[in-house]
Design a protein around this motif. Structure first.
Motif, PDB file in Angstrom:
ATOM      1  N   GLN B 137       0.875  -1.173   0.000  1.00 22.57           N
ATOM      2  CA  GLN B 137       0.000   0.000   0.000  1.00 22.57           C
ATOM      3  C   GLN B 137       0.913   1.224   0.000  1.00 22.57           C
ATOM      4  O   GLN B 137       1.268   1.727  -1.053  1.00 22.57           O
ATOM      5  CB  GLN B 137      -0.986  -0.060   1.158  1.00 22.57           C
ATOM      6  N   CYS B 138       1.407   1.615   1.197  1.00 21.00           N
ATOM      7  CA  CYS B 138       2.317   2.756   1.176  1.00 21.00           C
ATOM      8  C   CYS B 138       3.670   2.377   0.602  1.00 21.00           C
ATOM      9  O   CYS B 138       4.406   3.221   0.131  1.00 21.00           O
ATOM     10  CB  CYS B 138       2.472   3.346   2.567  1.00 21.00           C
ATOM     11  N   CYS B 175       0.242  -1.118   6.951  1.00 20.14           N
ATOM     12  CA  CYS B 175      -0.942  -1.025   6.093  1.00 20.14           C
ATOM     13  C   CYS B 175      -1.691  -2.363   6.038  1.00 20.14           C
ATOM     14  O   CYS B 175      -2.820  -2.421   5.573  1.00 20.14           O
ATOM     15  CB  CYS B 175      -0.542  -0.636   4.678  1.00 20.14           C
ATOM     16  N   ILE B 176      -1.058  -3.417   6.522  1.00 22.12           N
ATOM     17  CA  ILE B 176      -1.560  -4.791   6.371  1.00 22.12           C
ATOM     18  C   ILE B 176      -1.670  -5.149   4.889  1.00 22.12           C
ATOM     19  O   ILE B 176      -2.760  -5.359   4.344  1.00 22.12           O
ATOM     20  CB  ILE B 176      -2.893  -5.040   7.120  1.00 22.12           C
TER      21      ILE B 176
ATOM     22  N   MET C 644      -6.531  -2.866  -4.663  1.00 20.72           N
ATOM     23  CA  MET C 644      -6.338  -1.732  -3.756  1.00 20.72           C
ATOM     24  C   MET C 644      -7.443  -1.705  -2.707  1.00 20.72           C
ATOM     25  O   MET C 644      -7.202  -1.406  -1.546  1.00 20.72           O
ATOM     26  CB  MET C 644      -6.291  -0.437  -4.544  1.00 20.72           C
ATOM     27  N   LEU C 645      -8.648  -2.038  -3.129  1.00 17.51           N
ATOM     28  CA  LEU C 645      -9.753  -2.066  -2.172  1.00 17.51           C
ATOM     29  C   LEU C 645      -9.530  -3.157  -1.116  1.00 17.51           C
ATOM     30  O   LEU C 645      -9.668  -2.914   0.091  1.00 17.51           O
ATOM     31  CB  LEU C 645     -11.072  -2.292  -2.915  1.00 17.51           C
ATOM     32  N   GLU C 646      -9.157  -4.337  -1.567  1.00 21.71           N
ATOM     33  CA  GLU C 646      -8.921  -5.428  -0.604  1.00 21.71           C
ATOM     34  C   GLU C 646      -7.821  -5.049   0.376  1.00 21.71           C
ATOM     35  O   GLU C 646      -7.921  -5.302   1.572  1.00 21.71           O
ATOM     36  CB  GLU C 646      -8.507  -6.704  -1.357  1.00 21.71           C
ATOM     37  N   ASN C 647      -6.759  -4.464  -0.155  1.00 19.17           N
ATOM     38  CA  ASN C 647      -5.674  -4.024   0.717  1.00 19.17           C
ATOM     39  C   ASN C 647      -6.199  -3.083   1.800  1.00 19.17           C
ATOM     40  O   ASN C 647      -5.856  -3.221   2.978  1.00 19.17           O
ATOM     41  CB  ASN C 647      -4.617  -3.279  -0.109  1.00 19.17           C
ATOM     42  N   GLN C 648      -7.018  -2.138   1.390  1.00 24.73           N
ATOM     43  CA  GLN C 648      -7.542  -1.179   2.355  1.00 24.73           C
ATOM     44  C   GLN C 648      -8.386  -1.866   3.419  1.00 24.73           C
ATOM     45  O   GLN C 648      -8.310  -1.545   4.593  1.00 24.73           O
ATOM     46  CB  GLN C 648      -8.398  -0.132   1.638  1.00 24.73           C
ATOM     47  N   LEU C 649      -9.190  -2.832   2.995  1.00 26.26           N
ATOM     48  CA  LEU C 649     -10.054  -3.513   3.965  1.00 26.26           C
ATOM     49  C   LEU C 649      -9.220  -4.418   4.883  1.00 26.26           C
ATOM     50  O   LEU C 649      -9.473  -4.500   6.080  1.00 26.26           O
ATOM     51  CB  LEU C 649     -11.148  -4.309   3.255  1.00 26.26           C
ATOM     52  N   ASN C 650      -8.197  -5.078   4.309  1.00 21.65           N
ATOM     53  CA  ASN C 650      -7.325  -5.895   5.158  1.00 21.65           C
ATOM     54  C   ASN C 650      -6.652  -5.038   6.223  1.00 21.65           C
ATOM     55  O   ASN C 650      -6.309  -5.519   7.304  1.00 21.65           O
ATOM     56  CB  ASN C 650      -6.245  -6.589   4.314  1.00 21.65           C
ATOM     57  N   GLY C 654      -4.425  -3.399  11.299  1.00 17.07           N
ATOM     58  CA  GLY C 654      -3.324  -2.527  11.728  1.00 17.07           C
ATOM     59  C   GLY C 654      -3.774  -1.132  12.054  1.00 17.07           C
ATOM     60  O   GLY C 654      -4.950  -0.892  12.327  1.00 17.07           O
ATOM     61  N   SER C 655      -2.831  -0.221  12.011  1.00 16.42           N
ATOM     62  CA  SER C 655      -3.068   1.201  12.284  1.00 16.42           C
ATOM     63  C   SER C 655      -4.048   1.422  13.431  1.00 16.42           C
ATOM     64  O   SER C 655      -5.025   2.143  13.301  1.00 16.42           O
ATOM     65  CB  SER C 655      -3.528   1.936  11.014  1.00 16.42           C
TER      66      SER C 655
END
Ligand code: FAD
Ligand code: SF4
Ligand code: FES
Ligand code: FES
Lengths: 327, 193, 760
Positions: B137-138, B175-176, C644-650, C654-655
Motif C-alpha cells: 500500500q504505502c 498497512c496490512i 487496492m480495495l482489498e488491501n484497504q479492507l485488510n 493494523g493502524s
C-alpha cells in the motif's frame, strides 16, 4: 550513535588484553543486535570508550560434539544452532529455544554468546535517552527500582530482590534445563560456570575483561523428552513473558527424572526443583502435572501487575509434562 | 522542490577515531579505508565524519542511505524490530541498522537496488510479482520484505506458505499488505515449481 | 454492476509500482539536497514543568552545529485547535515535549548538541486521567483553558461544529424503554497508528517571504494552508509531497514537525530536515483519543433504541490538533449506526499531561463506539437480542436523517446496506456461530471460541472540497493536476483509472503531477474515505470538461458538431462511425493543449458502511486471545480497483484498528509520565506469522455519487472491529470484559483465576 573507538581483535587473548587496556570502559560486540541498541538509545549513564569486535576471532563459531557432549563456540549464530542436525537431534530444547528468538534476521546475526550476555529488557531500564532522558534505577546504580511501584507486568515473580528485571534470553532457559555450563576466559585464566549460576540479580557473572568463549552441554539421556514452550503476546519478535524448558525421562509412563527450567520469572532461569520432585517417580497424568504445576509456583511472590504470570507458569509446566516431544 | 543555492558543506573535521585492527602478532593497524561491494560495485570508503566518509559509529543502513545514496534500504525502527533495513550478506537476510559499516569491510552486500537487471531494468520475478499483485500500500515495508523473500527463495526454492510467513515474521507492515504479499510470493514459488 | 468498463473494477498495477518495488520511490527521508541540515528536538524529562533557565552555549559551540533555538528565540507560531500550542514554550506539558531545536551538519552532531543543552525546570504536578483533570484543584495545562477543557469549534469544518448529540426527549425515551443498561466503558489504551515512515518534513526559504515545505503527508494543499495560517498569513507557502510511508490520518496534521524545520531553515539559511525517530514517533506524535463514557441506553424487546444519554470524556493529551473535529464526526457517525430518536450525548475534550492524541483513521467514531457499544450490547444481552439483527435493524436506511459535523440535518440517499449485512453474515456463518450472549461458539479443552460483530459508517465519502485540472496533449496523453499524495490507498492510480475511463485512453497515457501546490488547484486531500467520491468527482469533472473542450476544438476537423464526437485511444471520431478516425493532434492542433477543470463541493448524504465479524479463540489457562477470522462486509457501489480495495479492507487489523482490542497499547507510567512502549518490541503489532483468516464481502450496488456510482470506504475499515472483539472474547469466556486491549491478565481476572486485571 555517539563515537567510540572500534577495535577488532584476532584472538581471545587479544580481546582480553584490549579490554584490559580500556580499564573497564570497553564493551564487547558480537552480533551487535543488543549492544547497538543499548548504545543508540544511550540507556546507560556510562558510554563505552571502545567497542571490541570479537567477530574477527577465528574459529569461535563451532558447534561440535564429543564424548562429554555438545560444545558451542560463543560466536555461533542462533540460526546456525537452530538448523544444526546434532542440536536438533540430541539437544532439542536448545534448538527449539533458538528458533523462538526474535525474528529470522536477528537469528542470522545474533550469537549465542551475545544471547546469554544480553542486557535486560526491563522497559524502564531501556527507556531511550532521547525522550527526556534515560530512567535511572537500581540496576544502573542510582535510585530505586522504577518497576516495583510502576508497570511491572513483565517483571519477576520469584526470588527477586532489588531489581525485578527478568533474564531475557531464550537459550538460557533451555541451557539451564540441559544443565549446561559456560566457559569464561579472563586475565586470570579460564573458568566454567553453570548457566543457572551465570545470572545475578543485577547482571551476569562476567567480570571486567572477561569473555564468554564456549557453551558446554552434557548429553542428555537419549530417551528423554525435550521441550521448550514460550509464552509471549506474539510468537515472533517478542521476548518470552514466561517460558519453560524441560528434559524429562519417562519410561512406561513414569517420570524417572526431569529437569525443568522456568524463564521470565526471575533474574535467572530457575530450576523448578519442587516441580521436578513432585513428578519424580509418578505416572505422568493430569494429576501429576497439576501437582507439579502447583509446586512450580509455590515460592511465587508476584508484583502488583503480574500475578497472571503465575497462572501461565503453572499452565506451561503442566503442558510441558503432558505434551509429547513435538517434532 | 527548489534547491538551496550557494551553500557549501562545511562539516568540521573532527579527528576521526580510526578503527583499529589488532593482528595475531599484537601489532595495531589503523584502518583508513574500508572496502564494500554493493550490488556488484566496489567502493573504497575513507574513514571519517565528512560527507562520503564512514564513521565507525555508522551503521550499514546509514552508509547505504547517506553515503552511497542507496535509499531503497529503509530505516523504520533503527533498532532491529521492523525489518525495513533488511539487506542480503552471504546469502542471508540481515538487518543493516544493527551492523556497523566498519565491520562489513570486505563484504559483498545486496540491496533492493541490486535486484533488477542493471542494464535492461527487467525486474526480479519477486519484484514483478509484487507489482502484479499490488502487494503493498504505502510501500515503505516493500524493499525489506522483498529482500527477505529473495534470501528465502535463495535457500529454499519451494517454501510452503507457512515457511514464507515465518521468514517474513520480522517485517512490520502497518498497512496490512501481508495477504497480498503472501499471494505475490506464493505466485513466484508456484511459477518456479 | 451491470456496467462494463474498460478500466474501472479491473486490477491494474499501481502507477508507482516499479518505483516502490525497486526502492526508487523517494520518501522525505530519502531526499538529498545540497546543504541539507539535520534538525533535532530536545525533549522534556518532566510531564509538566516551567522552564526556568536554558543554557545553550555549550551546544552552540559544538563544531557542526548551525542553530540552537529555545522559546526565547522563536516566533509565536501556534499549532492546535484553537491555536494554543506555541512551537516552543516556556512550559512543557508532557514527557517528550519540545524544549529546544537544533540544526546541525550531521545527525550525530545534532543529537550530541541536544545533550549539551542545560535546562533548569520547575516541576509542576501532572494529571493524566480525564476525571482528575476536570476537578477544580487539578493542575492546569493552559491558562486559557480553565478546567483543562478545550473550547468547541474547528474553523475548518464551519462555524457550527457538531459538538454533541442532543435531540428528542431522553426522559421520555427511558420511560418507554423495556430495559435500561448503564455503565462506564473506556477505550483508553491510546494505541499509536504508527505509520512505517515516521513523520518528517524538509523546509527551505526563497528569501524572507517564501517558504517551501516538503512534508510526508496525505496532500500538500492542506499542509500549505495550515502552515500559511499558522505563520500569520504573511508568508507565501509552497508545499510539496511525495510518496508517504503510511499515515492513517495521523500525518494529516504534522504541523509541529513542519514548523520546527521551517524555523531552523529560516535561522540557518539552509534547508533543514526534521524527521522523527521511531522512538519520538511512538512517544511524541499522535495517539488515538482516549475515550470514556458514563452512558445509559434504553431499549425495547424488539431492538428499538428508545434513548441514549451519556457523558463522553475525551482525552486529547497535551494538545488538540483536530480533536474537536473528530468529536464532531464521531457524533455524526454514532447516529448512523444507532437509530434512536432521543439523544443526550455530551462530549468534553480534556487535555492531560501526556503525548497528544491526533487524527487517526476511525476519526473519533471508532473511539466513541469502542466505549459506547458495550453499553448498548449490555441492553441487548438483557433482552437476548442477536447483535447482528440489532445492527441490521438500527443502521441507517435510505431516507433516514442525521446531524452531521456542521450541525445540519442530512438525509441518506444511498443504497440499502442490509443486503451487504446479510451477505457478510452468510460468509461468516453468523447464524451457526452465534449461540447467544456470553455463550461460546465452541469449547475444546481449555480453548473456547466466541464470535462478535460490529458496525460503522462515516458520512465523509463526500466531505470537503476538491479541485483538479486535466490537461490533454496533442500526442494523445492526459495529465491530472492534483496535490494528493500516495500514502498507500492507491488513490493516485485510481484517479488515473477514472480519467482513463472518461477519456478512453490507455492507462499508460495518463499521468498525474507530483504533489505541488504551485501547480495544482485546491484539494483537501485524501482524508477520511473521500478519495473515491470527492476527489474522484473533481478529476472526472475535469476530464469531462477537457473532453468537451477537445470536441469543441476538433469538431471542424471532422466536419461534425461537438456533441456528436467521441474519443478512444487518443483518436476522435463521429459517434457510430469509429472507422473514420483522426488523432487528437489533428483535431486540436499540435500547438495547443486543452485544460479541463473540475470541482467537487461537499456532500454529506452518502455515508458508507462496514460490518465486521470476528471469531476469537481464548486459551483459558493462559488468558491469551487469538484472532482466528475476520469477515468484513460492505457495499461500495462500484469497485475501482479490487486489489487496492482489498488491501484497504485488510488494513482493518493494523493502524490501531482491530489489534487495539488485543495487543496494541501505549503504556503510560503514571509515576513518571513516560510512555514505556517506546520501541517496536514493546509496542505490539501484528506479524506475518499470526495472520487471521481474512475475507472481504464487497457488494456493488450503484450509488448516486459520480458517473461510476462508487463511494470510498478505506478509512472506516478499522472502526467496527475492536468492539466486536470485546464482544467475541466476552462470549467465549462467558463473562464480560470491560477494557481494551484484552491482555492475558484481564482474561484470567475475568475468569476469576487471578485478582485485579480488568476492573470495571
Ligand atoms: C527485535 C528484537 C527481538 C529480540 N527478541 C529476542 C527473543 O525473543 N529472545 C532472545 O533471547 N533474545 C531476543 N533478542 C535479543 C538479541 O539481541 C539476542 O537474542 C542476540 O542473540 C544477541 O546476540 P548478539 O551476538 O547480537 O549480541 P551483542 O549485541 O553483540 O552482545 C550483547 C551483549 O553481550 C555481550 N557479549 C556478546 N558476546 C560476548 C562474549 N562472547 N563474551 C562476553 N560478552 C559478550 C556484549 O558485550 C553485549 O553486552 C531480540 C533482539 C531484538 C533487537
Ligand atoms: S526492574 Fe531492575 S532494571 Fe527495571 S527498573 Fe527495576 S531495578 Fe531497574
Ligand atoms: S530499521 Fe532495522 S530493523 Fe527496523
Ligand atoms: S505497505 Fe505500508 S507498511 Fe507495508
Amino acid at each position: 550513535m555517539k563515537s567510540f573507538q572500534h577495535v577488532s581483535v584476532p584472538t581471545i587473548e587479544g580481546a582480553i588484553s584490549t579490554l584490559k587496556d580500556y580499564k573497564g570502559k570497553a564493551k564487547v560486540i558480537a552480533g551487535g543486535t543488543d549492544i547497538l541498541s543499548v548504545l543508540k538509545d544511550r540507556i546507560l549513564p556510562e558510554y563505552p570508550q571502545a567497542l571490541i569486535n570479537i567477530k574477527t576471532l577465528s574459529g569461535l563459531d563451532y558447534i561440535r560434539e564429543d564424548k562429554d557432549g555438545l560444545k558451542i563456540g560463543a560466536l555461533a549464530r542462533l540460526s546456525t544452532i537452530a538448523d544444526n542436525p546434532v542440536v536438533n537431534n540430541k539437544y532439542r530444547a536448545l534448538a527449539k529455544a533458538a528458533k523462538t528468538v526474535a525474528n529470522p534476521q536477528i537469528r542470522n546475526m545474533g550469537t549465542i554468546g551475545g544471547n546469554l550476555a544480553q542486557d535486560t529488557r526491563c522497559w524502564y531500564y531501556r527507556y531511550p535517552h532521547q525522550l527526556g532522558g534515560r530512567i535511572m534505577c537500581l540496576r544502573k546504580g542510582n535510585g530505586p527500582c522504577a518497576a516495583v511501584k510502576g508497570d511491572n507486568r513483565y517483571h519477576a515473580i520469584m526470588e527477586a530482590k532489588k531489581c525485578f528485571a527478568v533474564c531475557p534470553s531464550d537459550t538460557a532457559v533451555a541451557l539451564v534445563a540441559l544443565e549446561a555450563t559456560v566457559k569464561i576466559r579472563g586475565p586470570q585464566g579460564e573458568r566454567t560456570v553453570l548457566v543457572s549460576a551465570f545470572y545475578q540479580p543485577l547482571g551476569n557473572d562476567l567480570k571486567d575483561n572477561e569473555i564468554l568463549t564456549e557453551i558446554q552441554v552434557p548429553e542428555p539421556p537419549a530417551s528423554a523428552r525435550q521441550e521448550y514452550i514460550k509464552f509471549a503476546l506474539r510468537k515472533p519478535v517478542d521476548f518470552g513473558i514466561v517460558s519453560v524448558a524441560a528434559v524429562i525421562k519417562v519410561t512406561d509412563g513414569v517420570c524417572h527424572e526431569s529437569s525443568i527450567a522456568l524463564g521470565g520469572v526471575a533474574s535467572a532461569p530457575l530450576r523448578a526443583t519442587a516441580a521436578e520432585q513432585a513428578a519424580k517417580g509418578k505416572v505422568i497424568n493430569e494429576t501429576t502435572a497439576n501437582s507439579a504445576a502447583e509446586a512450580s509456583v509455590a515460592g511465587a511472590r508476584p508484583l502488583s501487575k503480574n500475578s497472571y504470570k503465575v497462572e501461565i507458569v503453572k499452565t506451561l509446566v503442566k503442558r510441558v509434562l503432558l505434551s509429547g516431544d513435538s517434532e | 522542490m527548489p534547491q538551496n543555492k550557494g551553500v557549501e558543506n562545511d562539516i568540521p573535521r573532527i579527528k576521526a577515531t580510526l578503527p583499529k585492527i589488532i593482528t595475531e602478532s599484537g601489532s595495531v593497524i589503523e584502518k583508513e579505508f574500508i572496502e564494500l561491494t554493493v550490488n556488484g560495485e566496489a567502493y573504497e570508503l575513507r574513514i571519517g565524519n565528512r560527507h562520503g566518509e564512514v564513521d565507525p559509529v555508522h551503521t550499514l543502513a546509514h552508509t547505504l542511505r547517506e553515503t552511497l545514496n542507496l535509499t531503497g534500504t529503509k530505516i523504520g525502527c533503527d533498532n532491529g524490530a521492523c525489518g525495513a533495513c533488511t539487506v542480503i550478506i552471504d546469502g542471508k537476510a540481515v538487518l543493516s541498522c544493527l551492523m556497523l559499516t566498519v565491520e562489513c569491510d570486505g563484504k559483498s552486500i545486496t540491496t533492493i537496488e541490486g535486484l533488477a537487471d542493471p542494464i535492461t531494468g527487467a525486474l526480479d520475478p519477486i519484484q514483478q510479482s509484487f507489482v502484479d499483485h499490488t502487494a503493498f500500500q504505502c510501500g515503505y515495508c516493500t524493499p525489506g520484505i522483498i529482500m527477505s523473500t529473495k534470501a528465502l527463495l535463495h535457500k529454499n526454492q519451494s517454501p510452503t506458505e507457512q515457511e514464507v510467513k515465518e521468514s517474513l515474521s520480522g517485517h512490520y507492515c502497518r498497512c496490512i499488505s501481508h495477504y497480498h504479499v503472501i499471494e505475490a510470493v506464493m505466485d513466484v514459488v508456484e511459477r518456479g515449481r | 454492476m451491470a456496467k462494463k468498463y474498460r478500466f474501472i473494477g479491473k486490477p491494474a498495477p499501481r502507477k508507482d509500482a516499479v518505483e516502490i518495488v525497486t526502492g526508487h520511490a523517494k520518501f522525505v527521508g530519502d531526499i538529498k539536497q545540497h546543504g541539507l541540515l539535520w534538525g533535532k528536538v530536545l525533549r522534556s524529562p518532566h510531564p509538566h514543568a516551567n522552564i526556568k533557565n536554558i543554557d545553550t552555549s555549550k551546544a552552540a559551540r559544538l563544531p557542526g552545529v548551525r542553530a540552537v533555538l529555545t522559546h526565547h528565540d522563536v516566533p509565536k507560531w501556534k499549532a492546535g485547535v484553537p491555536p494554543h500550542l506555541p512551537m516552543l514554550d516556556s512550559k512543557v506539558r508532557f514527557v517528550g515535549d519540545a524544549v529546544a531545536l537544533v540544526a546541525a551538519e550531521t545527525e550525530e552532531i545534532a543529537a550530541e548538541a541536544c545533550n549539551l543543552i542545560d535546562v533548569e525546570y520547575e516541576q509542576l504536578p501532572a494529571v493524566y486521567d480525564v476525571e482528575e483533570a476536570i476537578k477544580p484543584d487539578a493542575p492546569q495545562l493552559y491558562e486559557q483553558f480553565p478546567g483543562n477543557i478545550l473550547p468547541r469549534g474547528l474553523p475548518f469544518f464551519g462555524p457550527e461544529l457538531l459538538q454533541e448529540v442532543i435531540m428528542g426527549d431522553v426522559d421520555q425515551g427511558f420511560q418507554e424503554a423495556e430495559i435500561i443498561s448503564e455503565g462506564t466503558y473506556a477505550f483508553e489504551n491510546i494505541p499509536n497508528p504508527l505509520p512505517y515512515e515516521p513523520p518528517g518534513a524538509i523546509a527551505s526559504w526563497d528569501g524572507p517571504d517564501t517558504l517551501n515545505v516538503w512534508v510526508s503527508g496525505q496532500g500538500a494543499y492542506l499542509d500549505r494552508l495550515s502552515v500559511y495560517y499558522t505563520l500569520g498569513r504573511k508568508i507565501k507557502v509552497n508545499a510539496y509531497g511525495g510518496p508517504c510511508g503510511g499515515s492513517y490520518g495521523s500525518k494529516g496534521m504534522s504541523l509541529p514537525v513542519v514548523l520546527y524545520s521551517a524555523i531552523l531553515a529560516r535561522v540557518t539559511g539552509r534547508p533543514v530536515r526534521v524527521c522523527l525517530s521511531k522512538e519520538e514517533h511512538l512517544n511524541t506524535f499522535a495517539l488515538r483519543l482516549g475515550s470514556r463514557i458514563h452512558g445509559r441506553v434504553g431499549m425495547k424487546k424488539d431492538g428499538t433504541i428508545t434513548a441514549i444519554s451519556g457523558d463522553w470524556l475525551i482525552n486529547t493529551g497535551y494538545y488538540s490538533s483536530a480533536t474537536q473535529g473528530m468529536v464532531a464526526v464521531g457524533c455524526g457517525e454514532v447516529q448512523l449506526a444507532l437509530r434512536c430518536n432521543n439523544w443526550d450525548l455530551r462530549p468534553k475534550v480534556i487535555c492531560t499531561n501526556r503525548c497528544a492524541s491526533g487524527i487517526v483513521r476511525g476519526f473519533g467514531g471508532q473511539e466513541l463506539k469502542c466505549a459506547l457499544l458495550p453499553i448498548v450490547t449490555e441492553a441487548m444481552e438483557k433482552l437476548d437480542i442477536d447483535p447482528f439483527e440489532f445492527f441490521k435493524k438500527n443502521y441507517i436506511r435510505p431516507g433516514d436523517g442525521y446531524y452531521w459535523r456542521d450541525s445540519n440535518w442530512y438525509v441518506y440517499r444511498g443504497a440499502e446496506y442490509s443486503k451487504a449485512m446479510d451477505k457478510g453474515a452468510e460468509a461468516f456463518r453468523w447464524s451457526k456461530k452465534w449461540r447467544g450472549w456470553l455463550k461460546p461458539t465452541s469449547v475444546d479443552g481449555s480453548k473456547r471460541r466466541g464470535v462478535g460483530v460490529g458496525v460503522h459508517g462515516n458520512g465523509d465519502t463526500g466531505e470537503d472540497t476538491s479541485e483538479a485540472y486535466v490537461r490533454l496533449d496533442p500526442d494523445g496523453t492526459a495529465t491530472i493536476y492534483s496535490s494528493i499524495c500516495e500514502h498507500g490507498t492507491g488513490q493516485r492510480s485510481c484517479l488515473c483509472k477514472m480519467v482513463a475511463e472518461v477519456l478512453q485512453l490507455p492507462l499508460e497515457h495518463i499521468n498525474i503531477t507530483d504533489s505541488d501546490t504551485r501547480i495544482s488547484p485546491y484539494e483537501f486531500g485524501p482524508a477520511g474515505s473521500r478519495g473515491t467520491y470527492a476527489i474522484g468527482s473533481a478529476a472526472i469533472a475535469a476530464a469531462e470538461d477537457a473532453k468537451q473542450k477537445l470536441f469543441a476544438l476538433s469538431a471542424h476537423a471532422l466536419n461534425a458538431k461537438p456533441e456528436d464526437l467521441e474519443t478512444e485511444d487518443g483518436m476522435l471520431f463521429i459517434r457510430g462511425n469509429p472507422e473514420n478516425r483522426i488523432q487528437w493532434r489533428r483535431g486540436m492542433g499540435v500547438d495547443s493543449t486543452v485544460l479541463g477543470f473540475g470541482r467537487f463541493e461537499a456532500d454529506f448524504t452518502l455515508p458508507n458502511f462496514m460490518m465486521t465479524f470476528v471469531e476469537v479463540e481464548v486459551d483459558t489457562e493462559t488468558g491469551k486471545v487469538d484472532l482466528l477470522r475476520v469477515v468484513s462486509a460492505t457495499d461500495v457501489g462500484q469497485i475501482i480497483d479490487p486489489y487496492m480495495l482489498e488491501n484497504q479492507l485488510n488494513g482493518c487489523l493494523g493502524s490501531a484498528g482491530i489489534d487495539s482490542a488485543l495487543i496494541e497499547e501505549s503504556v503510560l507510567d503514571t509515576n513518571t509520565g513516560r510512555l514505556l512502549t517506546a520501541n517496536m518490541v514493546d509496542y505490539k503489532w501484528r506479524t506475518f506469522a499470526e495472520l487471521p483468516e481474512m475475507q472481504n464481502v464487497i457488494l456493488e450496488t450503484p450509488f448516486p455519487s459520480h458517473r461510476f456510482g462508487a463511494i470510498g470506504i478505506g478509512e472506516i475499515a478499522t472502526a467496527p472491529g475492536p468492539s466486536a472483539v470485546l464482544m467475541a472474547v466476552s462470549n467465549a469466556i462467558g463473562t464480560r470484559l470491560h477494557s481494551y486491549p484484552i491482555t492475558p491478565d484481564k482474561v484470567l481476572a475475568a475468569l476469576g483465576k487471578i485478582r485485579g486485571g480488568d476492573e470495571k
